[in-house]
Design an enzyme around this catalytic site. Structure first.
Site, PDB file in Angstrom:
ATOM      1  N   TYR A 104       0.836  -1.204   0.000  1.00 48.20           N
ATOM      2  CA  TYR A 104       0.000   0.000   0.000  1.00 48.20           C
ATOM      3  C   TYR A 104       0.871   1.254   0.000  1.00 48.20           C
ATOM      4  CZ  TYR A 104      -4.361  -2.434   1.099  1.00 48.20           C
ATOM      5  OH  TYR A 104      -5.468  -3.226   1.038  1.00 48.20           O
ATOM      6  N   TYR A 143      -1.207  -9.963   0.178  1.00 47.54           N
ATOM      7  CA  TYR A 143      -0.147  -9.527   1.095  1.00 47.54           C
ATOM      8  C   TYR A 143      -0.288 -10.221   2.439  1.00 47.54           C
ATOM      9  CZ  TYR A 143      -3.722  -6.180   2.767  1.00 47.54           C
ATOM     10  OH  TYR A 143      -4.855  -5.592   3.254  1.00 47.54           O
ATOM     11  N   ARG A 153      -3.799 -11.880   3.092  1.00 48.66           N
ATOM     12  CA  ARG A 153      -5.042 -11.330   2.531  1.00 48.66           C
ATOM     13  C   ARG A 153      -5.117 -11.657   1.052  1.00 48.66           C
ATOM     14  NH1 ARG A 153      -8.264  -7.546   4.004  1.00 48.66           N
ATOM     15  NH2 ARG A 153      -9.673  -9.086   3.174  1.00 48.66           N
ATOM     16  N   HIS A 156      -7.799  -7.821  -3.018  1.00 45.36           N
ATOM     17  CA  HIS A 156      -9.091  -7.182  -2.733  1.00 45.36           C
ATOM     18  C   HIS A 156      -8.979  -5.685  -2.972  1.00 45.36           C
ATOM     19  CE1 HIS A 156      -6.756  -6.927   0.993  1.00 45.36           C
ATOM     20  NE2 HIS A 156      -7.382  -5.776   1.199  1.00 45.36           N
ATOM     21  N   HIS A 158     -10.672  -2.022  -1.629  1.00 40.02           N
ATOM     22  CA  HIS A 158     -11.491  -1.376  -0.601  1.00 40.02           C
ATOM     23  C   HIS A 158     -12.425  -0.358  -1.264  1.00 40.02           C
ATOM     24  CE1 HIS A 158      -9.159  -2.877   2.909  1.00 40.02           C
ATOM     25  NE2 HIS A 158      -8.173  -2.903   2.029  1.00 40.02           N
TER      26      HIS A 158
END
Ligand SMILES: [Fe+2]
Length: 232
Positions: A104, A143, A153, A156, A158
């Site tokens: 991120y 990640y 995870r 995906h 958000h």
């Protein structure tokens, strides 16, 4: 909006507050039952012209040419609808996800994965008359979750959807169909109802119907009602 329209959380279709295996949720979720308090005008109305406060930004996170982000190009068509399937035009939709390596753009991301200088990572758009927002981006990577026993995870995206008042906000995550990590993800699996879980998973559109250089994913966000998209 009437108070009755602000529904209580349905424990079958909305994830539990404390998710087993995800330590941080116990710090974010109240340990005592919530006290229900009547909503007053100040909760049920709010600042008008949300767009003046939340300025839309680009719907393209992938870039072009020398400035193209690394990764599989995808095109997300997200449609915001109400419980009757009617579009919600004017909804402000915020989208963010990690880069193709699972990193991120955030100072707290400790994942040992490379940054991508050509990847921006977040967008804010306004749903059109058909409730649709479209985002050109790259498929996010999986990640590892820090301080867990091997939890990764799944890829995906958000989503945060704002309605006409500040209280009408849905924050959720879109998953990709067929990813083997989906079945082991404590966040997705915290939704006990299988149909509700499936509402969090996008659908791969026939390639011929989309831009030829990108995989197209259709995703429907139902903002309220029995078939509402779970909040995540
Ligand atoms: Fe995430």
């Amino acid at each position: 909006m009437k108070e009755s329209q602000l529904a209580r959380r349905d424990p079958a279709t909305q994830s539990e507050g404390v998710v087993a295996g995800y330590v941080q949720t116990s710090q974010r979720w109240p340990a005592q039952p919530l006290v229900r308090r009547p909503l007053t005008r100040s909760e049920l109305t709010g600042p008008q012209q949300l767009l003046k406060r939340l300025t839309p930004v680009r719907g393209d996170l992938a870039g072009y040419g020398d400035k193209r982000a690394l990764g599989q190009l995808i095109h997300i068509r997200a449609r915001v609808v109400d419980e009757d399937g009617a579009p919600v035009p004017g909804a402000v939709v915020e989208i963010w996800h990690c880069n193709a390596a699972g990193k991120y753009i955030h100072p707290n991301d400790s994942n040992d994965a490379p940054e991508d200088p050509n990847f921006y990572g977040a967008a804010r758009m306004v749903a059109g008359d058909s409730g649709l927002v479209e985002l050109r981006t790259i498929k996010p990577g999986a990640y590892p979750v820090p301080d867990t026993d091997g939890w990764w995870r799944p890829p995906h995206v958000h989503f945060s959807v704002w309605g006409r008042i500040w209280l009408s906000r849905l924050v959720t995550q879109m998953f990709f169909p067929g990813d083997p990590l989906n079945d082991a993800d404590p966040i997705l699996q915290a939704i006990r109802d299988a149909d509700a879980r499936n509402r969090c998973i996008a659908r791969l559109a026939p390639t011929a119907k989309g831009p030829q250089n990108a995989l197209v994913y259709d995703y429907q966000i139902v903002v309220r009602g029995k078939g509402a998209t779970p909040a995540l």
